[in-house]
Design an enzyme around this catalytic site. Structure first.
Site, PDB file in Angstrom:
ATOM      1  N   LYS A   1      33.906  82.794  22.399  1.00  0.00           N
ATOM      2  CA  LYS A   1      33.193  84.085  22.413  1.00  0.00           C
ATOM      3  C   LYS A   1      34.106  85.229  22.861  1.00  0.00           C
ATOM      4  O   LYS A   1      34.180  86.266  22.205  1.00  0.00           O
ATOM      5  CB  LYS A   1      31.959  84.016  23.333  1.00  0.00           C
ATOM      6  CG  LYS A   1      30.802  83.209  22.763  1.00  0.00           C
ATOM      7  CD  LYS A   1      29.589  83.218  23.660  1.00  0.00           C
ATOM      8  CE  LYS A   1      29.847  82.617  25.022  1.00  0.00           C
ATOM      9  NZ  LYS A   1      30.324  81.234  25.024  1.00  0.00           N
TER      10      LYS A   1
ATOM     11  N   HIS B   1      23.088  83.447  24.892  1.00  0.00           N
ATOM     12  CA  HIS B   1      24.487  83.187  25.258  1.00  0.00           C
ATOM     13  C   HIS B   1      25.376  83.695  24.112  1.00  0.00           C
ATOM     14  O   HIS B   1      25.974  82.917  23.384  1.00  0.00           O
ATOM     15  CB  HIS B   1      24.660  81.686  25.475  1.00  0.00           C
ATOM     16  CG  HIS B   1      25.945  81.289  26.131  1.00  0.00           C
ATOM     17  ND1 HIS B   1      26.431  80.001  26.090  1.00  0.00           N
ATOM     18  CD2 HIS B   1      26.831  81.992  26.868  1.00  0.00           C
ATOM     19  CE1 HIS B   1      27.573  79.935  26.762  1.00  0.00           C
ATOM     20  NE2 HIS B   1      27.834  81.123  27.242  1.00  0.00           N
TER      21      HIS B   1
ATOM     22  N   ASP C   1      29.744  87.436  26.514  1.00  0.00           N
ATOM     23  CA  ASP C   1      29.106  86.177  26.930  1.00  0.00           C
ATOM     24  C   ASP C   1      27.585  86.178  26.802  1.00  0.00           C
ATOM     25  O   ASP C   1      27.006  85.147  26.507  1.00  0.00           O
ATOM     26  CB  ASP C   1      29.497  85.856  28.375  1.00  0.00           C
ATOM     27  CG  ASP C   1      29.274  84.392  28.749  1.00  0.00           C
ATOM     28  OD1 ASP C   1      29.766  83.511  28.021  1.00  0.00           O
ATOM     29  OD2 ASP C   1      28.584  84.132  29.759  1.00  0.00           O
TER      30      ASP C   1
ATOM     31  N   ARG D   1      30.623  74.698  36.207  1.00  0.00           N
ATOM     32  CA  ARG D   1      29.180  74.547  36.350  1.00  0.00           C
ATOM     33  C   ARG D   1      28.827  73.069  36.446  1.00  0.00           C
ATOM     34  O   ARG D   1      29.457  72.217  35.846  1.00  0.00           O
ATOM     35  CB  ARG D   1      28.451  75.146  35.142  1.00  0.00           C
ATOM     36  CG  ARG D   1      28.350  76.660  35.160  1.00  0.00           C
ATOM     37  CD  ARG D   1      27.591  77.177  33.955  1.00  0.00           C
ATOM     38  NE  ARG D   1      28.295  76.899  32.725  1.00  0.00           N
ATOM     39  CZ  ARG D   1      27.998  75.927  31.882  1.00  0.00           C
ATOM     40  NH1 ARG D   1      26.966  75.136  32.105  1.00  0.00           N
ATOM     41  NH2 ARG D   1      28.701  75.746  30.785  1.00  0.00           N
TER      42      ARG D   1
HETATM   43  P1  GTP Z   1      32.802  80.792  28.067  1.00  0.00           P
HETATM   44  O1  GTP Z   1      33.322  81.914  28.881  1.00  0.00           O
HETATM   45  O2  GTP Z   1      32.925  79.473  28.732  1.00  0.00           O
HETATM   46  O3  GTP Z   1      31.391  81.021  27.605  1.00  0.00           O
HETATM   47  O4  GTP Z   1      33.789  80.618  26.795  1.00  0.00           O
HETATM   48  P2  GTP Z   1      34.022  81.464  25.456  1.00  0.00           P
HETATM   49  O5  GTP Z   1      33.020  81.047  24.434  1.00  0.00           O
HETATM   50  O6  GTP Z   1      34.131  82.908  25.754  1.00  0.00           O
HETATM   51  O7  GTP Z   1      35.438  80.909  24.938  1.00  0.00           O
HETATM   52  P3  GTP Z   1      36.889  81.593  24.906  1.00  0.00           P
HETATM   53  O8  GTP Z   1      36.961  82.753  23.964  1.00  0.00           O
HETATM   54  O9  GTP Z   1      37.316  81.844  26.298  1.00  0.00           O
HETATM   55  O10 GTP Z   1      37.759  80.424  24.283  1.00  0.00           O
HETATM   56  C1  GTP Z   1      37.819  79.142  24.860  1.00  0.00           C
HETATM   57  C2  GTP Z   1      39.009  78.372  24.363  1.00  0.00           C
HETATM   58  O11 GTP Z   1      38.977  78.257  22.941  1.00  0.00           O
HETATM   59  C3  GTP Z   1      40.323  79.062  24.714  1.00  0.00           C
HETATM   60  O12 GTP Z   1      41.243  78.097  25.149  1.00  0.00           O
HETATM   61  C4  GTP Z   1      40.767  79.684  23.410  1.00  0.00           C
HETATM   62  O13 GTP Z   1      42.162  79.784  23.313  1.00  0.00           O
HETATM   63  C5  GTP Z   1      40.182  78.739  22.354  1.00  0.00           C
HETATM   64  N1  GTP Z   1      39.824  79.473  21.104  1.00  0.00           N
HETATM   65  C6  GTP Z   1      39.153  80.650  21.010  1.00  0.00           C
HETATM   66  N2  GTP Z   1      39.038  81.070  19.728  1.00  0.00           N
HETATM   67  C7  GTP Z   1      39.660  80.130  18.967  1.00  0.00           C
HETATM   68  C8  GTP Z   1      39.879  79.985  17.551  1.00  0.00           C
HETATM   69  O14 GTP Z   1      39.479  80.813  16.719  1.00  0.00           O
HETATM   70  N3  GTP Z   1      40.554  78.863  17.151  1.00  0.00           N
HETATM   71  C9  GTP Z   1      41.007  77.929  18.038  1.00  0.00           C
HETATM   72  N4  GTP Z   1      41.631  76.862  17.563  1.00  0.00           N
HETATM   73  N5  GTP Z   1      40.822  78.039  19.375  1.00  0.00           N
HETATM   74  C10 GTP Z   1      40.156  79.113  19.842  1.00  0.00           C
HETATM   75  C1  SPV Z   2      30.184  79.330  30.604  1.00  0.00           C
HETATM   76  O1  SPV Z   2      30.395  78.200  31.070  1.00  0.00           O
HETATM   77  O2  SPV Z   2      29.524  79.514  29.543  1.00  0.00           O
HETATM   78  C2  SPV Z   2      30.744  80.518  31.280  1.00  0.00           C
HETATM   79  C3  SPV Z   2      31.377  80.328  32.575  1.00  0.00           C
HETATM   80  O3  SPV Z   2      30.646  81.619  30.758  1.00  0.00           O
HETATM   81  S1  SPV Z   2      30.245  80.199  33.887  1.00  0.00           S
HETATM   82  O4  SPV Z   2      29.993  81.560  34.386  1.00  0.00           O
HETATM   83  O5  SPV Z   2      30.862  79.390  34.929  1.00  0.00           O
HETATM   84  O6  SPV Z   2      29.014  79.628  33.437  1.00  0.00           O
HETATM   85 MN    MN Z   3      29.599  81.471  28.697  1.00  0.00          MN
END
Ligand code: GTP
Ligand code: SPV
Ligand code: MN
Length: 606
Positions: A263, A237, A286, A80
């Site tokens: 998340k 979010h 998300d 983004r």
């Molecule tokens: P968006 O899709 O961008 O909104 O991200 P999200 O909030 O869904 O994050 P996601 O669960 O994909 O995790 C993002 C990164 O953080 C990944 O590389 C995970 O491996 C790491 N991560 C997730 N949970 C944990 C945790 O509990 N501890 C640590 N150290 N890292 C984590």
């Molecule tokens: C985020 O950035 O919070 C996402 C990925 O979930 S995007 O759809 O590119 O915004």
């Molecule tokens: Mn997101």
């Protein structure tokens, strides 16, 4: 234009508002042809073949990864772009100090010039979609016009796309008007503009994720938050999950963490062995749309239908449910390719394969500092692949939320978990949320910034007014959820995470559920309730006790500095910041001061 038909020639809609608008946009963008999408299997098959033939998608090893494809985006277009994202309200004040603003007439003119003839030699796809369960009072309809077959195939995974949306729309004029053209993927000619008053989104010059899958951040959050304020609901979010106890008791939780802060992982968590019989069910990973139900509880639906998840760090240990989810019918974007047509990324299982093609399509040198997969590489997968999918994921009523969690990525200060004293205090936790920046948006990574409610890049109107809306919602929710703040990312002096995270977060979630159900104690601090020693179930957890102590500690000196920095942030928000939040900040500071006086007196007399 004749009445639009699907690929088999069957009539799709007679909605004259829609047909007129599509004609108007086609006159502007001048595509060679206009194709209406019906969401059928045949259509997916056709579009996929076309995408493969034109090199947009690369088939992966169909034995190992059936129905899976790889897409490589332009290296200048991998996340983004917050600096090119605009809220186009009649006045700048409506967009507020945290958003980029452009006057609507200026935006329509500027982007109109870019859209003029932008689809010459291309196809314009008309993508009808529903955000939220079809037919639900929570749901909204959008139509995205796009010249990208990649966008169509992703929207098909991420939303309820096709004929069902047109049937739900009927003759109504109430739909989001989304226009997208990739143009020449030039950052100089890239703009993502939102017109909340017109329920319209214009996106140009990008082909990536949240910039172009207009149902997601653009409609479900930026336009959604604006609609939510006017209509009395919340667009957030947030992931949504259900916690099932061994006795079958179900508790729903919604949690806002900024982009790439956990998340998806939390929503798909598998509890550790110690929690035998406990199950986590994913409703969403998300976005949450929440509104009061007749019983006074807050009900949440996930407007999305699939996951656009971060690939790096995903493996069989951290997120086994995600690994199963992305084993078939998944589009991978900007991951590395193995010799036998498999996928790879940093933090995947097993040894690094000897020969890899990196995310740009070049042979990867394992000695080089560059990553094989882009740090914001992602998978797009249908939620129905998720073994932990809640059976209520498509329920038109949504699920009742008992706890709302805010969390950020903070190396210091913020404890593993803390409960707010009340709703206003919960809004304060959200409003002052801080987090280190990640690769999910372009720009510097690892800098702490305030990201209120994890909505800084996604709130479609003035931030202070948004906090006011959150505060006022309490008046409509008579059976309210409890509020919590969490931090999985606190580090020790050597920069190592103090808390193991992932599945072990169940230990924290268990305390949250018990607190929400008023059946476990807590320790009062000047800032909120924290678990007493012994309240967190740590049995079977193989980490030093000092690490847990350090992860859960509330340091009053650190918090004084933190509250000062929150005050600096509040100053930037201007006159719409609800006074009660600044007063709460001052009360917290004063409570810390008094507490320390008491502690000093106690040390003296000892
Ligand atoms: P968006 O899709 O961008 O909104 O991200 P999200 O909030 O869904 O994050 P996601 O669960 O994909 O995790 C993002 C990164 O953080 C990944 O590389 C995970 O491996 C790491 N991560 C997730 N949970 C944990 C945790 O509990 N501890 C640590 N150290 N890292 C984590
Ligand atoms: C985020 O950035 O919070 C996402 C990925 O979930 S995007 O759809 O590119 O915004
Ligand atoms: Mn997101």
């Amino acid at each position: 234009m004749q009445s639009p038909t699907d690929h088999a020639g069957k009539a799709l809609t007679k909605n004259k508002h829609l047909v007129q608008w599509v004609e108007e946009m086609a006159r502007l963008t001048k595509p060679d042809q206009v194709v209406w999408c019906d969401g059928s299997e045949e259509e997916r098959h056709q579009l996929t073949e076309q995408a493969v033939a034109s090199g947009v998608l690369l088939p992966l090893n169909q034995q190992k990864l059936p129905g899976c494809y790889l897409h490589r985006s332009n290296p200048n277009d991998v996340a983004r772009v917050e600096q090119l994202t605009f809220i186009c309200t009649p006045t700048k004040d409506e967009a507020g100090p945290t958003n980029n603003w452009m006057a609507p007439e200026e935006a329509y003119k500027k982007l109109g010039a870019l859209f003029d003839g932008s689809m010459k030699g291309r196809t314009m796809y008309v993508v009808p979609y529903v955000m939220g369960p079809v037919g639900s009072h929570h749901s909204k309809i959008g139509i995205e016009l796009t010249d990208s077959v990649y966008v169509v195939l992703n929207m098909r995974l991420m939303t309820r796309m096709g004929r069902a949306a047109l049937t739900m729309l009927g003759e109504s004029n109430d739909f989001n008007r989304g226009l997208h053209s990739t143009l020449d993927i030039n950052p100089e000619r890239r703009f993502i503009c939102h017109f909340p008053q017109d329920n319209t989104i214009w996106s140009v010059g990008s082909g990536y994720g949240g910039n172009v899958l207009l149902g997601k951040k653009c409609l479900a959050l930026r336009i959604g938050s604006y609609l939510g304020r006017n209509e009395g609901w919340l667009a957030e979010h947030m992931l949504i999950l259900g916690v099932e106890s061994p006795e079958g008791e179900m508790t729903y939780v919604a949690a806002a963490f900024p982009s790439a802060c956990g998340k998806t992982n939390f929503a798909m968590m598998i509890p550790p062995k110690r929690f035998k019989g406990w199950k986590i069910w994913t409703v969403g990973d998300d976005i949450a749309w929440m509104r009061p139900g007749e019983d006074g509880k807050l009900y949440a639906v996930n407007p999305e239908f699939g996951y656009f998840g971060v690939a790096p760090g995903t493996n069989v240990k951290t997120n086994p449910n995600a690994m199963k989810t992305i084993a078939k019918d998944t589009i991978y974007t900007n991951v590395a390719l193995t010799k036998d047509g498999g996928v790879w990324w940093e933090g995947k299982d097993g040894a690094t394969p000897a020969e890899l093609t990196d995310w740009t399509g070049k042979p990867w040198d394992p000695g080089a500092p560059s990553k094989a997969a882009h740090p914001n590489s992602r998978f797009t997968a249908p939620s129905t692949n998720n073994p932990a999918l809640s059976k209520f994921y498509d329920d038109p009523h949504g699920v009742p939320v008992s706890a709302i969690i805010f969390g950020g990525r903070r190396a210091t200060t913020v404890p593993l978990v803390m409960q707010a004293f009340n709703w206003m205090n919960g809004v304060f936790f959200g409003a002052t949320l801080g987090s280190e920046t990640t690769a999910a948006a372009t720009g510097k990574v690892g800098v702490v910034r305030r990201d209120p409610m994890a909505m800084l890049p996604f709130c479609g109107y003035d931030m202070g007014t948004y906090f006011g809306h959150w505060l006022r919602m309490q008046g409509t929710v008579t059976n309210p959820p409890k509020f919590f703040l969490v931090n999985w990312f606190r580090k020790n002096q050597d920069g190592k995470f103090l808390w193991p995270g992932y599945g072990e977060n169940m230990r924290v979630l268990k305390w949250i559920v018990d607190r929400a159900r008023l059946r476990v104690g807590g320790q009062e601090t000047p800032l909120g309730w924290v678990p007493r020693s012994g309240d967190l179930d740590l049995s079977g957890l193989d980490i030093p006790h000092e690490d847990v102590d350090a992860a859960t500690n509330v340091d009053l000196d650190e918090w004084t500095a933190e509250l000062d920095s929150m005050g600096e942030f509040f100053k930037t928000l201007g006159p719409t910041l609800p006074n009660v939040l600044e007063l709460h900040r001052q009360v917290s500071l004063e409570r810390i001061r008094i507490m320390r006086d008491g502690q000093k007196a106690a040390t003296k007399s000892a």
